[in-house]
Scaffold this motif. Structure first.
Motif, PDB file in Angstrom:
ATOM      1  N   SER A 191       0.853  -1.185   0.000  1.00  0.00           N
ATOM      2  CA  SER A 191       0.000   0.000   0.000  1.00  0.00           C
ATOM      3  C   SER A 191       0.889   1.236   0.000  1.00  0.00           C
ATOM      4  O   SER A 191       1.926   1.261   0.661  1.00  0.00           O
ATOM      5  N   THR A 192       0.502   2.263  -0.752  1.00  0.00           N
ATOM      6  CA  THR A 192       1.319   3.478  -0.876  1.00  0.00           C
ATOM      7  C   THR A 192       0.479   4.718  -0.603  1.00  0.00           C
ATOM      8  O   THR A 192      -0.735   4.743  -0.830  1.00  0.00           O
ATOM      9  N   THR A 193       1.144   5.734  -0.102  1.00  0.00           N
ATOM     10  CA  THR A 193       0.528   7.052   0.063  1.00  0.00           C
ATOM     11  C   THR A 193       1.474   8.084  -0.528  1.00  0.00           C
ATOM     12  O   THR A 193       2.703   7.956  -0.418  1.00  0.00           O
ATOM     13  N   VAL A 194       0.909   9.091  -1.175  1.00  0.00           N
ATOM     14  CA  VAL A 194       1.709  10.103  -1.871  1.00  0.00           C
ATOM     15  C   VAL A 194       1.274  11.484  -1.378  1.00  0.00           C
ATOM     16  O   VAL A 194       0.075  11.755  -1.235  1.00  0.00           O
ATOM     17  N   PHE A 195       2.247  12.350  -1.137  1.00  0.00           N
ATOM     18  CA  PHE A 195       1.930  13.702  -0.673  1.00  0.00           C
ATOM     19  C   PHE A 195       3.062  14.655  -1.029  1.00  0.00           C
ATOM     20  O   PHE A 195       4.188  14.230  -1.325  1.00  0.00           O
ATOM     21  N   TYR A 196       2.735  15.926  -1.015  1.00  0.00           N
ATOM     22  CA  TYR A 196       3.718  16.987  -1.224  1.00  0.00           C
ATOM     23  C   TYR A 196       3.942  17.727   0.100  1.00  0.00           C
ATOM     24  O   TYR A 196       3.057  17.763   0.959  1.00  0.00           O
ATOM     25  N   LEU A 209      10.488  -3.866   4.424  1.00  0.00           N
ATOM     26  CA  LEU A 209       9.124  -3.780   3.897  1.00  0.00           C
ATOM     27  C   LEU A 209       8.616  -2.337   3.827  1.00  0.00           C
ATOM     28  O   LEU A 209       7.485  -2.107   3.386  1.00  0.00           O
ATOM     29  N   TYR A 210       9.450  -1.398   4.236  1.00  0.00           N
ATOM     30  CA  TYR A 210       9.052   0.014   4.343  1.00  0.00           C
ATOM     31  C   TYR A 210       9.986   0.857   3.500  1.00  0.00           C
ATOM     32  O   TYR A 210      11.209   0.823   3.678  1.00  0.00           O
ATOM     33  N   GLU A 256       4.861  -2.911   2.660  1.00  0.00           N
ATOM     34  CA  GLU A 256       4.443  -4.253   2.265  1.00  0.00           C
ATOM     35  C   GLU A 256       4.134  -5.076   3.506  1.00  0.00           C
ATOM     36  O   GLU A 256       4.818  -4.948   4.526  1.00  0.00           O
ATOM     37  N   ASP A 257       3.108  -5.924   3.389  1.00  0.00           N
ATOM     38  CA  ASP A 257       2.777  -6.806   4.498  1.00  0.00           C
ATOM     39  C   ASP A 257       1.955  -7.970   3.968  1.00  0.00           C
ATOM     40  O   ASP A 257       1.304  -7.867   2.926  1.00  0.00           O
ATOM     41  N   ARG A 258       2.005  -9.074   4.727  1.00  0.00           N
ATOM     42  CA  ARG A 258       1.203 -10.231   4.331  1.00  0.00           C
ATOM     43  C   ARG A 258      -0.289  -9.948   4.502  1.00  0.00           C
ATOM     44  O   ARG A 258      -1.116 -10.554   3.838  1.00  0.00           O
ATOM     45  N   ASP A 259      -0.605  -9.003   5.395  1.00  0.00           N
ATOM     46  CA  ASP A 259      -1.989  -8.595   5.628  1.00  0.00           C
ATOM     47  C   ASP A 259      -2.230  -7.295   4.860  1.00  0.00           C
ATOM     48  O   ASP A 259      -1.647  -6.255   5.166  1.00  0.00           O
ATOM     49  N   SER A 260      -3.096  -7.323   3.857  1.00  0.00           N
ATOM     50  CA  SER A 260      -3.330  -6.145   3.018  1.00  0.00           C
ATOM     51  C   SER A 260      -3.930  -4.990   3.818  1.00  0.00           C
ATOM     52  O   SER A 260      -3.596  -3.818   3.590  1.00  0.00           O
ATOM     53  N   ILE A 261      -4.802  -5.292   4.757  1.00  0.00           N
ATOM     54  CA  ILE A 261      -5.420  -4.243   5.572  1.00  0.00           C
ATOM     55  C   ILE A 261      -4.374  -3.570   6.464  1.00  0.00           C
ATOM     56  O   ILE A 261      -4.326  -2.344   6.599  1.00  0.00           O
ATOM     57  N   LYS A 262      -3.514  -4.392   7.067  1.00  0.00           N
ATOM     58  CA  LYS A 262      -2.469  -3.837   7.939  1.00  0.00           C
ATOM     59  C   LYS A 262      -1.489  -2.989   7.139  1.00  0.00           C
ATOM     60  O   LYS A 262      -0.995  -1.968   7.632  1.00  0.00           O
ATOM     61  N   VAL A 272       0.838   2.334   6.453  1.00  0.00           N
ATOM     62  CA  VAL A 272       1.318   3.397   5.560  1.00  0.00           C
ATOM     63  C   VAL A 272       0.593   4.716   5.863  1.00  0.00           C
ATOM     64  O   VAL A 272       1.214   5.792   5.839  1.00  0.00           O
ATOM     65  N   ASN A 273      -0.688   4.665   6.173  1.00  0.00           N
ATOM     66  CA  ASN A 273      -1.414   5.896   6.519  1.00  0.00           C
ATOM     67  C   ASN A 273      -0.955   6.431   7.871  1.00  0.00           C
ATOM     68  O   ASN A 273      -0.842   7.648   8.066  1.00  0.00           O
TER      69      ASN A 273
END
Length: 365
Positions: A46-51, A125-126, A141-147, A152-153
């Motif tokens: 999961s990724t987050t993008v910001f300025y 993983l980070y 990255e994680d084996r649990d998609s929700i986690k 990341v948030n």
């Protein structure tokens, strides 16, 4: 012609060994598939993008300054500051504690190297990097998609909080410094006011704009009355038929006017000697009051900015729960293993065929 014969010889050799080569490739492919399928876990990214937001958004306008346009987006230094925060051990430690990664990664926290082990595991993983469009991207990255999405948030939010804390810490230091300055100036103002009061009392100066003019008028008026009374007295003295009481009365008036003129002249002289000093002290006192007023207004603006929300990032994309795994790419790994096995088989067959007539025992003797 000789090159063609050599090439035909190589092809002929490979054709004779085609079955072993195929077997090796099948074994490599099936074995790799089994290993990747049963031995490797699926990971989701999961990724987050910001300025970076401009620090100007957290700065109060200077007192008396015309409101100006402010930049919304930060510069390279602002991006670098956020990158440093996002990669810091402070943030990593927070995420490890917040999401109980010792348990999640099945690492015993009681062991001596467990702290370094969990950090290394997490950092693999980070990732934090700057995109080609100068944005900052955090990926987990994680084996649990929700986690993965939650971490990341949380990393982005914590990065914002740390950046805000740094700005607020700067505001706090400036506020403390300004408070000390205001206190010192206030004490100086009290001393200056006390000095001004003493000088006013000493030189009897209470209004530098009107008092001097009024004293001069009083001196002129009393001098005029003195001159008129003296003239009357001389006229009466020159006439012998004037009553004695009238002469005595005019003499008393002359004496009184003389004393009044002398008193007013002394007051005027005293006023003139102290007027410039009083003016100077009044100017200093007024300037000090104005400066304290400006500093207090500045402090109020800093306090309002400190108490308000200070934006440090401009979010482009929140971390979402990934549906497709990021790794392992089992098909790609299997195909790569088959290709490698095929190439190594070809090399091995050619080596065997080329040196099959060599008597290795004889060479070793």
């Amino acid at each position: 012609m000789e090159n063609n014969e050599n090439l035909l010889g190589v092809i002929s050799t490979l054709l004779r060994w085609r079955k072993p080569i195929i077997r090796i490739c099948l074994i490599a492919g099936i074995g790799t598939a089994l290993i990747t399928w049963f031995g490797l876990d699926d990971y989701y990214q999961s990724t987050t993008v910001f300025y970076a937001a401009s620090p100007d958004l957290g700065k109060p306008e200077a007192v008396g300054e015309i409101e100006r346009d402010r930049d919304i987006y930060g510069e390279d230094t602002d991006n670098d500051r956020l990158l440093t925060i996002a990669q810091s051990n402070e943030l990593v430690t927070y995420l490890i504690k917040e999401f109980k990664l010792y348990d999640h990664y099945e690492i015993d926290p009681s062991k001596r190297k467990s702290k370094d082990k969990v950090r290394k595991k997490f950092r693999k993983l980070y990732t934090v990097e700057k995109t080609k469009y100068e944005a900052i991207e955090i990926a987990v990255e994680d084996r649990d998609s929700i986690k993965a999405a939650e971490i990341v948030n949380a990393a982005r939010i914590r990065t914002t909080e740390i950046a805000q804390a740094l700005i607020k810490n700067g505001h706090s230091k400036r506020m403390n410094s300004l408070q000390s300055t205001i206190k010192e100036k206030q004490q100086s103002l009290y001393i200056l006011g006390d000095s001004l009061s003493k000088v006013r009392k000493k030189y009897q100066v209470f209004n530098t704009e009107t008092q001097g003019e009024l004293l001069a008028q009083m001196v002129a008026k009393q001098r005029g009355q003195l001159i008129g009374t003296k003239a009357k007295l001389e006229v009466l003295r020159s006439s012998g038929s004037v009553a004695k009481d009238s002469v005595i009365f005019l003499k008393a008036q002359v004496k009184g006017f003389e004393e009044e003129v002398e008193s007013y002249e002394k007051d005027l002289a005293l006023f003139n000697s102290g007027m410039s000093l009083v003016n100077e002290l009044e100017d200093e006192h007024q300037e000090a009051r104005e400066q304290i007023s400006i500093d207090r207004e500045r402090f109020k603006q800093l306090k309002a900015s400190y108490d308000s929300y200070i934006p440090t990032i401009m979010v482009v994309e929140n971390g979402t729960v990934p549906v497709v795994k990021s790794r392992p790419g089992r098909a790609l790994i299997t195909i790569s293993a088959v290709i490698i096995a095929f190439i190594l088989s070809l090399i091995g067959v050619l080596i065997l065929e080329n040196y099959k007539d060599v008597d290795w025992k004889k060479l070793s003797e």
